[in-house]
Motif scaffolding. Sequence first.
Motif, mmCIF file in Angstrom:
data_model
loop_
_atom_site.group_PDB
_atom_site.id
_atom_site.type_symbol
_atom_site.label_atom_id
_atom_site.label_comp_id
_atom_site.label_asym_id
_atom_site.label_seq_id
_atom_site.Cartn_x
_atom_site.Cartn_y
_atom_site.Cartn_z
ATOM 1 N N HIS A 316 21.489 19.957 -25.192
ATOM 2 C CA HIS A 316 21.140 18.791 -24.153
ATOM 3 C C HIS A 316 20.839 17.464 -25.081
ATOM 4 O O HIS A 316 21.322 16.405 -24.554
ATOM 5 N N ARG A 317 20.259 17.523 -26.062
ATOM 6 C CA ARG A 317 19.959 16.577 -27.088
ATOM 7 C C ARG A 317 21.117 16.102 -27.790
ATOM 8 O O ARG A 317 21.350 14.719 -27.676
ATOM 9 N N HIS A 320 23.074 13.831 -25.466
ATOM 10 C CA HIS A 320 22.543 12.464 -25.571
ATOM 11 C C HIS A 320 22.947 11.535 -26.440
ATOM 12 O O HIS A 320 23.286 10.399 -26.669
ATOM 13 N N ASP A 321 22.480 12.269 -27.574
ATOM 14 C CA ASP A 321 22.238 11.576 -28.851
ATOM 15 C C ASP A 321 23.537 11.323 -29.801
ATOM 16 O O ASP A 321 23.875 10.340 -30.264
ATOM 17 N N LEU A 325 26.020 10.393 -23.746
ATOM 18 C CA LEU A 325 26.236 10.370 -22.315
ATOM 19 C C LEU A 325 24.750 9.977 -21.740
ATOM 20 O O LEU A 325 23.691 10.413 -22.260
ATOM 21 N N PRO A 326 24.643 9.158 -20.595
ATOM 22 C CA PRO A 326 23.092 8.604 -20.333
ATOM 23 C C PRO A 326 22.549 9.656 -19.626
ATOM 24 O O PRO A 326 23.082 10.681 -19.098
ATOM 25 N N SER A 327 21.398 9.422 -19.561
ATOM 26 C CA SER A 327 20.572 10.455 -19.034
ATOM 27 C C SER A 327 20.828 10.948 -17.451
ATOM 28 O O SER A 327 20.522 11.988 -17.271
ATOM 29 N N VAL A 330 23.638 13.859 -17.482
ATOM 30 C CA VAL A 330 23.588 15.171 -18.089
ATOM 31 C C VAL A 330 22.206 15.787 -17.871
ATOM 32 O O VAL A 330 21.324 15.004 -18.160
ATOM 33 N N THR A 331 22.170 16.818 -17.302
ATOM 34 C CA THR A 331 21.038 17.656 -16.977
ATOM 35 C C THR A 331 20.614 18.693 -17.401
ATOM 36 O O THR A 331 21.784 19.521 -17.982
ATOM 37 N N TYR A 344 10.847 16.275 -25.360
ATOM 38 C CA TYR A 344 11.720 15.519 -26.092
ATOM 39 C C TYR A 344 11.734 13.986 -26.055
ATOM 40 O O TYR A 344 11.676 13.048 -26.740
ATOM 41 N N LYS A 349 11.733 10.460 -28.494
ATOM 42 C CA LYS A 349 12.073 9.281 -27.991
ATOM 43 C C LYS A 349 11.008 8.231 -27.961
ATOM 44 O O LYS A 349 11.458 7.048 -27.683
ATOM 45 N N ALA A 363 14.409 13.875 -14.296
ATOM 46 C CA ALA A 363 15.505 14.752 -14.655
ATOM 47 C C ALA A 363 15.601 16.305 -14.067
ATOM 48 O O ALA A 363 16.846 16.409 -13.450
#
Length: 769
Positions: A316-317, A320-321, A325-327, A330-331, A344, A349, A363
């Motif tokens: 998941h990280r 994003h990182d 992919l924006p918040s 992605v879940t 997280y 962040k 989320a």
Amino acid sequence: MATDPLADVWAKSDGETLTAHTSALLGRLRGWRARYPELARHGSRADLWDLAGWACALHDVGKVARGFQGMLRGGPDFAHRHEVLSMIAVGWLAVDLETRALVAAGVATHHRDRRRVFELYPAAVPESGEELLRELDPEALPALRSWLDGTRGWLAKKGFAPLPALGTAAPDAAWAEAMAALAWLAAELDGGNGAVPERATAPRALAVRFVRGLVVLADHSASAHERLAGAEVLDDPAALRGRLGTCLGPGTGAASLYEHQRRCSKAIGHVRLVAPTGSGKTESALLWAALQRSEAKGSPSVFYLLPYRASLDAMHRRMHDKYGLPSAAVTLQHASATASIYRYLLEEKGYTAVHAERGARHAKNLATLMTAPVRVLTPYQLLRAFFGLRGHEAILTDAAGGLFVLDELHAYELDRLALILAAIQHLAADLGARVFAMSATFPRVLEHALEDVLGPLTHVDATPETDAAFARHELRILRAGLTDETTLDAIAARCGKGDAVLVVATTVARAQALYDALRARVGEERVWMLHGRFTGRDRATKELDLARRVGTGQLRGAEGTVLVATQVVEVSLDVDFDVLFTDPAPIEALIQRFGRVNRGRRGGLRDVCVCAEIPAAGNRVYEESHVRVALTTLVEGPLDERTVRGWVDATYAPIADAWTRSLRSKIAEVRESVIAANLPLDTHPELQAAFDRLFDGCEVVPECLSAEYERLVRDAPLEAASLRVPISHGQRMKLKRAGRLTPRLFGDVARVPYDAVRGLDLGFKDEDA
């Protein structure tokens, strides 16, 4: 609609009107149609999207009830079901019986199962709705019918067929006709009309599933004011390659792709990838997904399935990182996902506690609403829908046409593997899903099993040149146990030389014993531990520390370090140790452990040391025969990727036929007793009990944290969730029998030692991992 005949009718207590909510609902339904427009071809009705549109248009018209409007404005609770009152409008439609029944299914059951609906309002007793129907003001009927006429324009603007002509039956007659149609459909599914009960995979049953699922999906997202998110980075394969950059192979531009990545980026349909750990399998999967999305008529969602929570959090990280992919796109979905996201946001962040909680709850809502195009999840989050748990129609409707990435299928024992493969077979054969299965080692028996359920696959293997470039390890077999003095001395010596040492034990209790022994040799500040029985809070801290100390590409200090772990380090953790000492295990598990050493190919071959002594407690985790086969197969010396894969096949050779027969039998049983039995319009308690038996896990609060936990439950529930520790149901029963488990209102308290260094110490010698 130039003027709104129901402008004073609210749908929500905040004053949102019925017109505004219904319009939003149809907009969300259009979004799901854009995501997978071909859904209708899997059911019995080519006009599926129109049926769903009509159900969405009618789903809340029962909110015109006087009592319901009063409740929204601060009055007493409404004593009836507004969605059942909406059935009047369904009864007015000038349509055939099956069409009426399908629309009725979407309307009447978008909040409650049909069994509950009929308990409250028996279809065989028409007068059961008399009190409900009295809630409809006769003087409001002209405005309601005018409003229904006006929905034709909305539907057309959203791309759906206009609502059929409305009949002139009295409200009670229209309501009775709609309820009778729903009862007829329920009997058809159950076999109550003298027919054989329907299979849940039959086209008509799928059409019923889709109608209810679509209404629920659209209603929930509209009520939450969430729109379906996009994933632009996955919509253009060429742009994605640029974004991935150094995640790809050597070179620049198009040449930066490894050959297996290039082939995956051009493969349409199901794919099986075998490539070395660290050679960009995740990037290969994303390139494949981007191509499928670009070639599809819609924009199918990506479901990235992993077996372990730690692996899911890390992936998941990365989404994003690393992949941008924006918040909202992605879940994360597992039992403790909300708490994981909270940590997280708070720790990585830099969010404040208030903003981290807000972000984590948002989320969680996005995961529930299924609006994100990328999901990182355990298979169990998907499998629960096959067992008829609440919302199963929405989950499976949303999964139709999806792109499923299966990472490390070998990690699942046979019963769970059968469930996953049976589910994937249904999704692919009946719902148009496509599958990308990948591993550093893919046993041929598992490959054949995948072909059994999916049909032809594109087989992609790393080239010999890539395999050679990823030669990183030299295998050493130690004729001793992991806890023997000679082994402990060797670990301490490597740490003393400045190496980052990974020590992997079979069970948590064994890892704790090793930690205690090594701490005395190398010092408390240089040895640490990671396993599955830490609180979420402590585990998150440890994983961050792990990334800083031994993350791939991190600069190393001159001082050595030792991580004592269990198999939680095997999958999707981007770490890079100098040397491994491990208990023996089945060959696939050992290979995954090897992959945590010299992952960044920092030059030369690094030692991976396997102890030949099988721990007495290990047979509760692995079949001892599988471990013995692995030990007889291993050969000391430099490791070659292709030789290692040959070892994997060799360990299966003596049991391949029996393993395959057993797996096929289990898949067939799941198809019949679970998937075919999971009929729409109801939850299935009998299947839910089977699901609970299969997925062995629960959580406890350590006694030393119980006061803090109780305070946080009241003041900061997400923080509270991070203080629970996962254990198996079997371990819970042992604690209970030993008198070390105290039930509280907020959950079970385990009266055993716990600290942030060693984790929960159950005190069992023959525990599970």
